[in-house]
Design a protein around this motif. Structure first.
Motif, PDB file in Angstrom:
ATOM      1  N   THR A 265       0.821  -1.441  -0.603  1.00 46.24           N
ATOM      2  CA  THR A 265      -0.436   0.227  -0.011  1.00 46.24           C
ATOM      3  C   THR A 265       1.244   1.306   0.058  1.00 46.24           C
ATOM      4  O   THR A 265       0.368   2.654  -0.698  1.00 46.24           O
ATOM      5  CB  THR A 265      -1.056   0.106   0.959  1.00 46.24           C
ATOM      6  OG1 THR A 265      -2.115  -1.153   1.236  1.00 46.24           O
ATOM      7  CG2 THR A 265      -1.802   0.904   1.452  1.00 46.24           C
ATOM      8  N   ILE A 266       1.998   1.619   0.592  1.00 43.74           N
ATOM      9  CA  ILE A 266       2.647   2.168   0.979  1.00 43.74           C
ATOM     10  C   ILE A 266       3.466   2.952  -0.305  1.00 43.74           C
ATOM     11  O   ILE A 266       4.142   3.614  -1.287  1.00 43.74           O
ATOM     12  CB  ILE A 266       4.057   2.632   1.792  1.00 43.74           C
ATOM     13  CG1 ILE A 266       3.249   2.273   3.978  1.00 43.74           C
ATOM     14  CG2 ILE A 266       4.895   2.982   1.945  1.00 43.74           C
ATOM     15  CD1 ILE A 266       3.890   1.762   4.442  1.00 43.74           C
ATOM     16  N   LEU A 267       4.166   1.889  -0.983  1.00 42.25           N
ATOM     17  CA  LEU A 267       4.188   1.791  -2.185  1.00 42.25           C
ATOM     18  C   LEU A 267       3.635   2.017  -3.262  1.00 42.25           C
ATOM     19  O   LEU A 267       4.104   2.401  -4.330  1.00 42.25           O
ATOM     20  CB  LEU A 267       4.981   0.427  -2.579  1.00 42.25           C
ATOM     21  CG  LEU A 267       6.297  -1.073  -2.100  1.00 42.25           C
ATOM     22  CD1 LEU A 267       7.017  -2.214  -2.645  1.00 42.25           C
ATOM     23  CD2 LEU A 267       7.563   0.366  -2.558  1.00 42.25           C
ATOM     24  N   ILE A 268       2.590   1.854  -3.538  1.00 39.62           N
ATOM     25  CA  ILE A 268       1.276   2.579  -4.170  1.00 39.62           C
ATOM     26  C   ILE A 268       1.682   3.846  -4.038  1.00 39.62           C
ATOM     27  O   ILE A 268       1.356   4.425  -5.360  1.00 39.62           O
ATOM     28  CB  ILE A 268       0.388   1.053  -4.555  1.00 39.62           C
ATOM     29  CG1 ILE A 268       0.373   0.121  -5.189  1.00 39.62           C
ATOM     30  CG2 ILE A 268      -0.306   1.778  -5.510  1.00 39.62           C
ATOM     31  CD1 ILE A 268      -0.483  -0.962  -4.871  1.00 39.62           C
ATOM     32  N   VAL A 269       0.907   4.073  -2.891  1.00 38.27           N
ATOM     33  CA  VAL A 269       0.171   5.255  -2.844  1.00 38.27           C
ATOM     34  C   VAL A 269       1.867   6.230  -3.443  1.00 38.27           C
ATOM     35  O   VAL A 269       1.617   6.978  -4.147  1.00 38.27           O
ATOM     36  CB  VAL A 269       0.657   5.593  -1.004  1.00 38.27           C
ATOM     37  CG1 VAL A 269       0.956   7.174  -0.992  1.00 38.27           C
ATOM     38  CG2 VAL A 269      -0.587   5.065  -1.171  1.00 38.27           C
ATOM     39  N   THR A 270       3.294   5.555  -2.843  1.00 41.07           N
ATOM     40  CA  THR A 270       4.817   6.479  -3.416  1.00 41.07           C
ATOM     41  C   THR A 270       4.396   6.202  -5.192  1.00 41.07           C
ATOM     42  O   THR A 270       5.070   7.289  -5.353  1.00 41.07           O
ATOM     43  CB  THR A 270       5.519   5.756  -3.065  1.00 41.07           C
ATOM     44  OG1 THR A 270       5.375   5.898  -1.038  1.00 41.07           O
ATOM     45  CG2 THR A 270       6.633   6.593  -2.707  1.00 41.07           C
ATOM     46  N   LEU A 271       4.416   5.864  -5.191  1.00 42.70           N
ATOM     47  CA  LEU A 271       4.057   5.082  -7.080  1.00 42.70           C
ATOM     48  C   LEU A 271       3.095   6.250  -8.144  1.00 42.70           C
ATOM     49  O   LEU A 271       3.804   7.145  -9.054  1.00 42.70           O
ATOM     50  CB  LEU A 271       3.878   3.959  -7.437  1.00 42.70           C
ATOM     51  CG  LEU A 271       3.774   3.645  -9.361  1.00 42.70           C
ATOM     52  CD1 LEU A 271       4.933   3.359  -9.780  1.00 42.70           C
ATOM     53  CD2 LEU A 271       3.040   2.233  -9.279  1.00 42.70           C
ATOM     54  N   VAL A 272       1.789   6.226  -7.415  1.00 44.09           N
ATOM     55  CA  VAL A 272       1.147   6.948  -7.915  1.00 44.09           C
ATOM     56  C   VAL A 272       1.817   8.726  -7.167  1.00 44.09           C
ATOM     57  O   VAL A 272       1.359   9.620  -8.451  1.00 44.09           O
ATOM     58  CB  VAL A 272      -0.380   7.201  -7.470  1.00 44.09           C
ATOM     59  CG1 VAL A 272      -1.561   8.169  -7.669  1.00 44.09           C
ATOM     60  CG2 VAL A 272      -0.431   5.747  -7.507  1.00 44.09           C
ATOM     61  N   ILE A 273       2.046   9.232  -6.362  1.00 45.92           N
ATOM     62  CA  ILE A 273       2.984  10.629  -6.171  1.00 45.92           C
ATOM     63  C   ILE A 273       3.900  11.157  -6.682  1.00 45.92           C
ATOM     64  O   ILE A 273       3.602  11.789  -7.441  1.00 45.92           O
ATOM     65  CB  ILE A 273       2.899  10.746  -4.806  1.00 45.92           C
ATOM     66  CG1 ILE A 273       1.026  10.940  -3.846  1.00 45.92           C
ATOM     67  CG2 ILE A 273       3.724  11.842  -4.712  1.00 45.92           C
ATOM     68  CD1 ILE A 273       1.615  10.761  -2.399  1.00 45.92           C
ATOM     69  N   VAL A 274       4.384   9.713  -7.171  1.00 45.18           N
ATOM     70  CA  VAL A 274       6.055   9.897  -7.594  1.00 45.18           C
ATOM     71  C   VAL A 274       5.681  10.283  -9.495  1.00 45.18           C
ATOM     72  O   VAL A 274       5.942  11.132  -9.779  1.00 45.18           O
ATOM     73  CB  VAL A 274       7.365   9.466  -7.769  1.00 45.18           C
ATOM     74  CG1 VAL A 274       8.644   9.442  -8.425  1.00 45.18           C
ATOM     75  CG2 VAL A 274       7.703   9.328  -6.693  1.00 45.18           C
ATOM     76  N   TYR A 275       4.581   9.021  -9.661  1.00 45.15           N
ATOM     77  CA  TYR A 275       4.765   9.344 -11.367  1.00 45.15           C
ATOM     78  C   TYR A 275       3.903  10.351 -11.629  1.00 45.15           C
ATOM     79  O   TYR A 275       3.602  10.738 -12.502  1.00 45.15           O
ATOM     80  CB  TYR A 275       3.985   8.030 -11.179  1.00 45.15           C
ATOM     81  CG  TYR A 275       3.003   7.811 -12.840  1.00 45.15           C
ATOM     82  CD1 TYR A 275       4.538   7.524 -13.501  1.00 45.15           C
ATOM     83  CD2 TYR A 275       2.306   8.009 -13.058  1.00 45.15           C
ATOM     84  CE1 TYR A 275       4.118   6.619 -14.788  1.00 45.15           C
ATOM     85  CE2 TYR A 275       1.613   7.697 -14.425  1.00 45.15           C
ATOM     86  CZ  TYR A 275       3.330   7.294 -15.699  1.00 45.15           C
ATOM     87  OH  TYR A 275       2.613   6.713 -16.994  1.00 45.15           O
ATOM     88  N   ALA A 276       3.046  11.130 -11.082  1.00 43.10           N
ATOM     89  CA  ALA A 276       2.014  12.164 -11.875  1.00 43.10           C
ATOM     90  C   ALA A 276       3.172  13.189 -10.709  1.00 43.10           C
ATOM     91  O   ALA A 276       1.774  13.920 -12.736  1.00 43.10           O
ATOM     92  CB  ALA A 276       0.853  12.074 -10.404  1.00 43.10           C
ATOM     93  N   LEU A 277       3.609  12.976 -10.108  1.00 47.77           N
ATOM     94  CA  LEU A 277       4.522  14.125 -10.425  1.00 47.77           C
ATOM     95  C   LEU A 277       5.519  14.630 -11.550  1.00 47.77           C
ATOM     96  O   LEU A 277       5.345  15.641 -12.289  1.00 47.77           O
ATOM     97  CB  LEU A 277       5.040  14.741  -8.946  1.00 47.77           C
ATOM     98  CG  LEU A 277       4.723  15.293  -8.380  1.00 47.77           C
ATOM     99  CD1 LEU A 277       4.986  14.917  -6.915  1.00 47.77           C
ATOM    100  CD2 LEU A 277       3.904  16.159  -7.886  1.00 47.77           C
ATOM    101  N   THR A 278       6.161  13.481 -11.763  1.00 46.62           N
ATOM    102  CA  THR A 278       7.038  13.381 -12.983  1.00 46.62           C
ATOM    103  C   THR A 278       6.428  13.231 -14.395  1.00 46.62           C
ATOM    104  O   THR A 278       7.006  13.886 -14.903  1.00 46.62           O
ATOM    105  CB  THR A 278       7.468  11.816 -13.315  1.00 46.62           C
ATOM    106  OG1 THR A 278       8.563  11.891 -11.457  1.00 46.62           O
ATOM    107  CG2 THR A 278       8.466  11.729 -14.493  1.00 46.62           C
TER     108      THR A 278
END
Length: 71
Positions: free
Chosen positions: A11-24
């Motif tokens: 869950t932490i990995l998916i939330v981090t992925l979405v945040i980093v991916y959206a910003l990138t």
């Protein structure tokens, strides 16, 4: 690894992925799409909006764990 811990980490990995991916993706869009037609922006955001699903799918598969051996 216990299932609850695996799901917590996933869950932490998916939330981090979405945040980093959206910003990138948004930062890249400001550089790439400057002065392009609207259809190019639509295509870009459509593709980048779907592309994050691939790594998330692998994280979810890992969270589910190995299949249980049932007889």
């Amino acid at each position: 690894m216990p299932v609850r811990l695996r799901k917590f980490i996933g869950t932490i990995l998916i939330v981090t992925l979405v945040i980093v991916y959206a910003l990138t993706a948004t930062t890249l869009a400001t550089v790439v799409l400057d002065g392009r037609p609207a259809w190019a922006a639509l295509l870009y955001f459509f593709l980048t909006g779907l592309l994050w699903i691939i790594p998330a799918m692998f994280i979810i598969k890992w969270m589910a764990g190995p299949p249980a051996n049932r007889r």
